[in-house]
Design a protein around this motif. Sequence first.
Motif, PDB file in Angstrom:
ATOM      1  N   SER A   5     -48.381 -19.682 -62.044  1.00 56.02           N
ATOM      2  CA  SER A   5     -47.578 -20.237 -61.313  1.00 56.02           C
ATOM      3  C   SER A   5     -47.289 -21.286 -60.128  1.00 56.02           C
ATOM      4  O   SER A   5     -46.274 -21.324 -59.302  1.00 56.02           O
ATOM      5  N   ASN A   6     -48.863 -22.133 -60.268  1.00 59.03           N
ATOM      6  CA  ASN A   6     -48.850 -23.052 -59.987  1.00 59.03           C
ATOM      7  C   ASN A   6     -47.579 -24.053 -60.229  1.00 59.03           C
ATOM      8  O   ASN A   6     -47.525 -24.910 -61.452  1.00 59.03           O
ATOM      9  N   PRO A   7     -47.310 -24.598 -59.146  1.00 59.71           N
ATOM     10  CA  PRO A   7     -46.387 -25.742 -58.764  1.00 59.71           C
ATOM     11  C   PRO A   7     -46.577 -26.973 -59.663  1.00 59.71           C
ATOM     12  O   PRO A   7     -46.005 -27.635 -60.039  1.00 59.71           O
ATOM     13  N   ALA A   8     -48.323 -27.359 -59.250  1.00 60.32           N
ATOM     14  CA  ALA A   8     -48.738 -28.623 -59.320  1.00 60.32           C
ATOM     15  C   ALA A   8     -48.647 -28.403 -61.560  1.00 60.32           C
ATOM     16  O   ALA A   8     -48.318 -29.690 -61.779  1.00 60.32           O
ATOM     17  N   ILE A   9     -49.243 -27.204 -61.529  1.00 60.60           N
ATOM     18  CA  ILE A   9     -49.212 -27.128 -63.354  1.00 60.60           C
ATOM     19  C   ILE A   9     -47.873 -27.373 -64.074  1.00 60.60           C
ATOM     20  O   ILE A   9     -47.651 -28.378 -64.952  1.00 60.60           O
ATOM     21  N   ILE A  10     -46.550 -26.913 -63.134  1.00 62.49           N
ATOM     22  CA  ILE A  10     -45.656 -26.789 -63.721  1.00 62.49           C
ATOM     23  C   ILE A  10     -45.261 -28.379 -64.004  1.00 62.49           C
ATOM     24  O   ILE A  10     -43.836 -28.760 -64.779  1.00 62.49           O
ATOM     25  N   ARG A  11     -45.402 -29.351 -62.931  1.00 63.26           N
ATOM     26  CA  ARG A  11     -44.490 -30.138 -62.404  1.00 63.26           C
ATOM     27  C   ARG A  11     -45.615 -31.034 -63.503  1.00 63.26           C
ATOM     28  O   ARG A  11     -44.683 -32.630 -63.814  1.00 63.26           O
ATOM     29  N   SER A  12     -46.847 -30.738 -63.614  1.00 71.25           N
ATOM     30  CA  SER A  12     -47.606 -32.178 -64.335  1.00 71.25           C
ATOM     31  C   SER A  12     -47.315 -31.815 -66.393  1.00 71.25           C
ATOM     32  O   SER A  12     -46.632 -32.570 -66.995  1.00 71.25           O
ATOM     33  N   LEU A  13     -46.172 -30.536 -66.522  1.00 63.83           N
ATOM     34  CA  LEU A  13     -45.629 -29.885 -68.235  1.00 63.83           C
ATOM     35  C   LEU A  13     -44.571 -30.997 -68.005  1.00 63.83           C
ATOM     36  O   LEU A  13     -44.203 -31.496 -69.050  1.00 63.83           O
ATOM     37  N   VAL A  14     -43.915 -31.042 -67.170  1.00 65.21           N
ATOM     38  CA  VAL A  14     -42.583 -31.919 -66.799  1.00 65.21           C
ATOM     39  C   VAL A  14     -42.424 -33.406 -66.824  1.00 65.21           C
ATOM     40  O   VAL A  14     -42.117 -33.580 -67.641  1.00 65.21           O
ATOM     41  N   ALA A  15     -43.238 -33.393 -66.092  1.00 66.74           N
ATOM     42  CA  ALA A  15     -44.104 -35.231 -66.420  1.00 66.74           C
ATOM     43  C   ALA A  15     -44.626 -35.499 -67.813  1.00 66.74           C
ATOM     44  O   ALA A  15     -44.472 -36.666 -68.109  1.00 66.74           O
ATOM     45  N   GLN A  16     -44.892 -34.373 -67.790  1.00 69.51           N
ATOM     46  CA  GLN A  16     -45.851 -35.172 -69.450  1.00 69.51           C
ATOM     47  C   GLN A  16     -44.898 -34.602 -70.319  1.00 69.51           C
ATOM     48  O   GLN A  16     -44.562 -34.823 -72.081  1.00 69.51           O
ATOM     49  N   GLY A  17     -43.135 -34.689 -70.860  1.00 71.13           N
ATOM     50  CA  GLY A  17     -42.115 -34.218 -71.061  1.00 71.13           C
ATOM     51  C   GLY A  17     -42.093 -32.827 -71.604  1.00 71.13           C
ATOM     52  O   GLY A  17     -41.143 -33.351 -72.617  1.00 71.13           O
ATOM     53  N   ILE A  18     -42.664 -31.954 -71.456  1.00 77.53           N
ATOM     54  CA  ILE A  18     -42.364 -30.599 -72.124  1.00 77.53           C
ATOM     55  C   ILE A  18     -41.504 -29.957 -71.551  1.00 77.53           C
ATOM     56  O   ILE A  18     -41.748 -29.785 -69.861  1.00 77.53           O
ATOM     57  N   HIS A  19     -40.222 -29.533 -72.271  1.00 78.88           N
ATOM     58  CA  HIS A  19     -39.105 -29.370 -71.035  1.00 78.88           C
ATOM     59  C   HIS A  19     -38.451 -27.412 -70.840  1.00 78.88           C
ATOM     60  O   HIS A  19     -37.376 -27.624 -71.069  1.00 78.88           O
ATOM     61  N   CYS A  20     -40.108 -27.056 -71.682  1.00 79.07           N
ATOM     62  CA  CYS A  20     -39.523 -25.439 -72.292  1.00 79.07           C
ATOM     63  C   CYS A  20     -40.880 -24.823 -72.033  1.00 79.07           C
ATOM     64  O   CYS A  20     -41.884 -25.119 -72.133  1.00 79.07           O
ATOM     65  N   ILE A  21     -41.061 -24.716 -70.247  1.00 85.84           N
ATOM     66  CA  ILE A  21     -42.325 -23.476 -69.944  1.00 85.84           C
ATOM     67  C   ILE A  21     -41.372 -21.677 -70.224  1.00 85.84           C
ATOM     68  O   ILE A  21     -40.402 -22.062 -68.986  1.00 85.84           O
ATOM     69  N   LEU A  22     -42.203 -21.049 -70.633  1.00 90.00           N
ATOM     70  CA  LEU A  22     -41.767 -19.727 -70.065  1.00 90.00           C
ATOM     71  C   LEU A  22     -42.760 -18.994 -69.576  1.00 90.00           C
ATOM     72  O   LEU A  22     -44.144 -19.204 -69.468  1.00 90.00           O
ATOM     73  N   SER A  23     -43.046 -18.091 -68.306  1.00 92.71           N
ATOM     74  CA  SER A  23     -44.085 -17.294 -68.265  1.00 92.71           C
ATOM     75  C   SER A  23     -44.412 -15.843 -68.604  1.00 92.71           C
ATOM     76  O   SER A  23     -42.938 -15.403 -69.194  1.00 92.71           O
ATOM     77  N   LYS A  24     -44.993 -16.164 -69.217  1.00 96.19           N
ATOM     78  CA  LYS A  24     -46.220 -13.991 -69.498  1.00 96.19           C
ATOM     79  C   LYS A  24     -45.375 -13.271 -68.707  1.00 96.19           C
ATOM     80  O   LYS A  24     -45.116 -11.989 -68.641  1.00 96.19           O
ATOM     81  N   ALA A  25     -44.962 -13.495 -67.978  1.00 94.76           N
ATOM     82  CA  ALA A  25     -44.322 -12.622 -66.597  1.00 94.76           C
ATOM     83  C   ALA A  25     -42.858 -11.884 -66.778  1.00 94.76           C
ATOM     84  O   ALA A  25     -42.815 -11.100 -66.538  1.00 94.76           O
ATOM     85  N   ASP A  26     -42.213 -12.916 -67.832  1.00101.73           N
ATOM     86  CA  ASP A  26     -40.800 -12.672 -67.975  1.00101.73           C
ATOM     87  C   ASP A  26     -40.770 -11.783 -69.711  1.00101.73           C
ATOM     88  O   ASP A  26     -41.804 -11.365 -69.840  1.00101.73           O
ATOM     89  N   SER A  27     -40.102 -11.561 -69.769  1.00104.33           N
ATOM     90  CA  SER A  27     -38.980 -10.767 -70.735  1.00104.33           C
ATOM     91  C   SER A  27     -39.185 -11.737 -72.193  1.00104.33           C
ATOM     92  O   SER A  27     -39.303 -12.997 -72.589  1.00104.33           O
ATOM     93  N   LEU A  28     -39.770 -11.349 -73.490  1.00102.81           N
ATOM     94  CA  LEU A  28     -40.404 -12.011 -74.515  1.00102.81           C
ATOM     95  C   LEU A  28     -38.908 -12.218 -74.834  1.00102.81           C
ATOM     96  O   LEU A  28     -38.607 -12.885 -75.932  1.00102.81           O
ATOM     97  N   VAL A  29     -37.674 -11.400 -74.983  1.00105.08           N
ATOM     98  CA  VAL A  29     -36.326 -12.624 -75.063  1.00105.08           C
ATOM     99  C   VAL A  29     -36.026 -13.420 -74.873  1.00105.08           C
ATOM    100  O   VAL A  29     -35.091 -14.556 -75.898  1.00105.08           O
ATOM    101  N   TYR A  30     -36.762 -14.247 -73.761  1.00107.13           N
ATOM    102  CA  TYR A  30     -36.306 -16.032 -73.541  1.00107.13           C
ATOM    103  C   TYR A  30     -37.244 -16.575 -74.738  1.00107.13           C
ATOM    104  O   TYR A  30     -36.512 -18.061 -74.731  1.00107.13           O
ATOM    105  N   ILE A  31     -37.681 -16.345 -75.687  1.00111.05           N
ATOM    106  CA  ILE A  31     -39.004 -17.063 -76.472  1.00111.05           C
ATOM    107  C   ILE A  31     -37.819 -17.425 -77.361  1.00111.05           C
ATOM    108  O   ILE A  31     -37.408 -19.078 -77.822  1.00111.05           O
ATOM    109  N   ALA A  32     -36.689 -16.884 -77.816  1.00111.43           N
ATOM    110  CA  ALA A  32     -35.968 -17.301 -78.893  1.00111.43           C
ATOM    111  C   ALA A  32     -35.506 -18.386 -78.451  1.00111.43           C
ATOM    112  O   ALA A  32     -34.714 -19.271 -78.676  1.00111.43           O
TER     113      ALA A  32
END
Length: 228
Positions: free
Chosen positions: A82-109
Motif C-alpha cells: 500500500s506504499n504510495p511510492a509503489i503506486i505512483r511508480s506503477l502509474v508513471a510506468q503507464g500501468i492504469h489498472c492496479i488491484l489490492s489483494k485486500a479487496d474482493s476478487l469481484v474487481y478483477i473482471a
Amino acid sequence: MDDHPLLLAGLSHELEKHPGLTVAGTTQNSTELVALLNKHPVDVVVSDYTMPGGDYGDGMALFGFLKRRFPGIRLIVVTMMSNPAIIRSLVAQGIHCILSKADSLVYIAGGVYAVLANKHYYSPSIEAIVKMHGIDDNATATSAKNLTIRELEVVRLFVSGLTITEIAERLHRSKQTISTQKMSAMRRLGIRRDADLIMYGVNANLTSHTVRTDTETLPAYLSDMGDS
C-alpha cells in the motif's frame, strides 16, 4: 489469499463467468510467463507485483520488460503493498489498472474490461491511496523521498530479504550497480544502517506481510478476449 490453488480457482471463476473472457493459462514465475506469452498471445496479463523465481525478475523490472517485449498487452497489477511510492511508480510506468489483494476478487473482471477499453481502474483500497496522495497520469518516475524507480526496487528487494548478489541476478545488473543504488537510496533517506533500512521498508509497506519463497509465489493470471 495464501492458499494459491484456492486463489487461482477464485480468480478463474470470476473471469470465466463473464462473457468474452477466457483464462488462457497460469504461471508461477516470469520465465513461465514469458514462455506462455510467446506461445499464446493474449490481450491482458494479470500479475502479482511480487513474483520472484524467474529469469525476468518481478515488479517494475518485469513490467518494463513485458511492455517492451509485448507492447500490445495490457497489464493489471495485483499487490498487497500500500506504499504510495509503489503506486505512483506503477502509474508513471503507464500501468492504469492496479488491484489490492485486500479487496474482493469481484474487481478483477472490471479491471480486465477497463484496460481493454484503455481506461483507468483501481480497486477501492488503491483508489483511496490514489486520491489521498494525488496520484494521476502526471505522476513522475520518482517516488517518495525522491527515490528513483530503480532505487525503490533495490530497497524493496533488499528489505524482502535478498542479498546484493541475489538482487543483481534478479534485475540483471552488476553487483556494483546494485550496491551503488542501495547506498544512494540510503543517503536520500538519511539512513546509515541496514537494520534501519529494513525497518523503513517494513514501516513504509514496501514488502508483502510475509516474505515468500519461490514455491509460494502468486501465479500470474492471463486473460484474453474470446469470441462473443
